[in-house]
Design an enzyme around this catalytic site. Structure first.
Site, PDB file in Angstrom:
ATOM      1  N   LYS A  79       0.842  -1.199   0.000  1.00  0.00           N
ATOM      2  CA  LYS A  79       0.000   0.000   0.000  1.00  0.00           C
ATOM      3  C   LYS A  79       0.876   1.248   0.000  1.00  0.00           C
ATOM      4  O   LYS A  79       1.913   1.291   0.662  1.00  0.00           O
ATOM      5  CB  LYS A  79      -0.918  -0.024   1.224  1.00  0.00           C
ATOM      6  CG  LYS A  79      -1.976   1.084   1.237  1.00  0.00           C
ATOM      7  CD  LYS A  79      -2.910   0.930   2.427  1.00  0.00           C
ATOM      8  CE  LYS A  79      -3.958   2.014   2.493  1.00  0.00           C
ATOM      9  NZ  LYS A  79      -4.878   1.851   3.645  1.00  0.00           N
ATOM     10  N   SER A 154      -9.714   2.036   2.778  1.00  0.00           N
ATOM     11  CA  SER A 154      -8.828   2.773   1.904  1.00  0.00           C
ATOM     12  C   SER A 154      -7.817   1.880   1.172  1.00  0.00           C
ATOM     13  O   SER A 154      -7.157   2.315   0.240  1.00  0.00           O
ATOM     14  CB  SER A 154      -8.066   3.824   2.717  1.00  0.00           C
ATOM     15  OG  SER A 154      -7.226   3.197   3.693  1.00  0.00           O
ATOM     16  N   SER A 178     -10.063  -0.421   6.998  1.00  0.00           N
ATOM     17  CA  SER A 178      -9.502  -0.221   5.663  1.00  0.00           C
ATOM     18  C   SER A 178      -8.794  -1.417   5.059  1.00  0.00           C
ATOM     19  O   SER A 178      -8.423  -1.390   3.891  1.00  0.00           O
ATOM     20  CB  SER A 178      -8.547   0.979   5.662  1.00  0.00           C
ATOM     21  OG  SER A 178      -9.264   2.176   5.841  1.00  0.00           O
TER      22      SER A 178
END
Length: 488
Positions: A79, A154, A178
């Site tokens: 990420k 996210s 997330s």
């Protein structure tokens, strides 16, 4: 079966038996990225050339006996809020569009120690603020099960990439759901570890008391394997727990007889989609048939978790994002007359609308005259939430809930309604508020073929219990064998 359909433990078997080489695997993933990334849009930065060179080098060293290891040459996605030395780490924000991290996060160091191959940095909601990955400065990631749907957020890029076979596994971060919510939307496994189990050093902070790095994988065994690699004490992180190392794969016993599972009725009430409820009821019956003891109970304080979460998270974001001012390593506006205008224009131009909204909200709840009414009260209620969970775990081994109140929604459907978007996290935020571990695993699909996620919550540092409960259920329903994304 295609190489990119295999789990990491299946790739390991084929590497050990010499059915595949490191270069075979890396090339297969790069070809898959070249074919499907234009549709999915899961990456911010793709490291194609670097990956090929690293694969060739590692393969040569393995053949010459210079290096050994279980995970040598296994690809991974990271990420884009996790620092990777020499590679852009943008947080999917204009503010950090050209920021190249000068050091590796601790989790990246641990991955590098295993000689894994990073295929790239994954798209996300800007500074991890969002539930759909529509708040990225760069692109909108699509859901591989239906390209008109969001992948969640996210960590939407990480979840979508795993579901689409662009990476075999990935790292995400979870502040209020997330990792788990996008894993639910994309039909993969997402684990949010206990706060402090995995180092946050090198994770660009959104809300420091809530953030936690964790794995997104194709199955539960891979989640346990990746947790083995990244978990452990880190003296560079003052919130890191100093505990004895655990092999989480040994917990996967495919047995839940006598396991006490609590089902909080508040998580199955108004706002939860009927098909999600029905799928969770089937999952509960599956556990009952497997010998688990199921009991409904009340966890009423959890209903306040969403409000507590957004007050605390926004307050901490307001503080953490104060350093992005155009003076040091971030975007800087091109025209300004004085220092005040430099700050104002840089932050106005560099941050997206959702980040601004949360900074403003956080600054408000911390301001004079409102601190006691909002922030201080939220911290008191947070303690009550923790106490309520502690009380529940005196009776139950695992708490079972939906991961999300709905399946993945259409792109753009909630963009103009922030409150409705925030409600997408209603089932997950209490886990972060209380600092607990939680895992999302697929438990079925709706009538349109979109995956539904089930969340299993454990007591602090009881990852072994929820991993085994998830693994046993996974073996019983064989989700991966029966359902596949349309993109495949």
């Amino acid at each position: 079966m295609e190489i990119t359909d295999l789990t990491v433990h299946e790739l390991q078997e084929k590497l050990n038996s010499k059915e595949l080489t490191i270069t075979d695997i890396t090339k297969a993933y790069i070809e898959r990225i070249e074919e499907k990334e234009k549709d999915v849009q899961a990456f911010v930065t793709i490291l194609t050339e670097e990956a090929i060179e690293q694969a060739k080098e590692l393969q040569s060293k393995v053949e010459e006996g210079e290096i050994k290891g279980e995970f040598v040459g296994i690809p991974i996605g990271i990420k884009d809020n996790i620092c990777t030395k020499g590679v852009k780490t943008t947080c999917s924000s204009k503010m950090l569009e050209n920021f190249v991290a000068p050091y590796d996060a601790t989790v990246v160091e641990r991955i590098n120690n295993e000689n894994m191959i990073c295929l790239g940095k994954m798209n996300m909601d800007e500074f991890a603020m969002g539930s759909s990955t529509e708040h990225s400065y760069f692109k909108n990631t699509k859901n591989p099960w239906n390209l008109n749907k969001v992948p969640g957020g996210s960590s939407g890029g990480s979840a979508a990439a795993v579901a689409a076979g662009l990476v075999p596994w990935a790292l995400g971060s979870d502040t209020g759901g997330s990792i788990r919510q996008p894993s639910s939307f994309c039909g993969v496994v997402g684990l949010k570890p206990t706060y402090g189990l995995v180092s946050r050093y090198g994770l660009i902070a959104y809300a420091s008391s809530l953030d936690q790095i964790g794995p997104i994988t194709k199955d539960v065994r891979d989640a346990a394997i990746l947790l083995n690699i990244i978990a452990g004490h880190d003296e560079k992180d003052t919130t890191s727990s100093n505990r004895e190392k655990v092999d989480y794969t040994k917990a996967l016993k495919n047995e839940v007889k006598g396991l006490k599972i609590g089902v909080p009725k508040e998580f199955f009430g108004e706002g939860i989609n009927e098909e999600v409820k029905a799928s969770l009821q089937e999952a509960i019956e599956t556990y009952r048939k497997l010998g688990a003891e199921i009991e409904e109970f009340s966890l009423d304080i959890a209903q306040y978790s969403l409000a507590v979460y957004y007050i605390i998270a926004c307050a901490e974001a307001s503080s953490n994002l104060g350093r992005f001012d155009g003076i040091r390593y971030t975007y800087r506006t091109s025209e300004y007359k004085n220092l005040k205008e430099l700050y104002k224009k840089t932050r106005s131009e560099g941050f997206g609308s959702e980040v601004k909204r949360r900074i403003i909200l956080g600054t408000y709840v911390l301001s004079s005259g409102y601190y006691d009414a909002y922030y201080k009260k939220a911290q008191k209620v947070r303690t009550l939430v923790m106490n309520e969970f502690n009380k529940a775990f005196e009776k139950y081994d695992v708490i079972l809930t939906p991961t999300s109140p709905t399946v993945a929604f259409d792109i753009g459907a909630k963009s103009d309604n922030p409150l409705e978007m925030y409600l997408a996290d209603i089932c997950t935020v209490s886990v972060n508020v209380a600092g607990l571990p939680g895992i999302s695993i697929p438990c079925g699909v709706d009538k349109k073929g979109m995956p539904i996620g089930m969340q299993l919550i454990g007591n602090k540092f009881c990852e072994e219990i929820i991993l085994n409960a998830a693994y046993t259920f996974e073996q019983a329903i064989q989700f991966k064998e029966n359902y596949t994304p349309k993109l495949s």
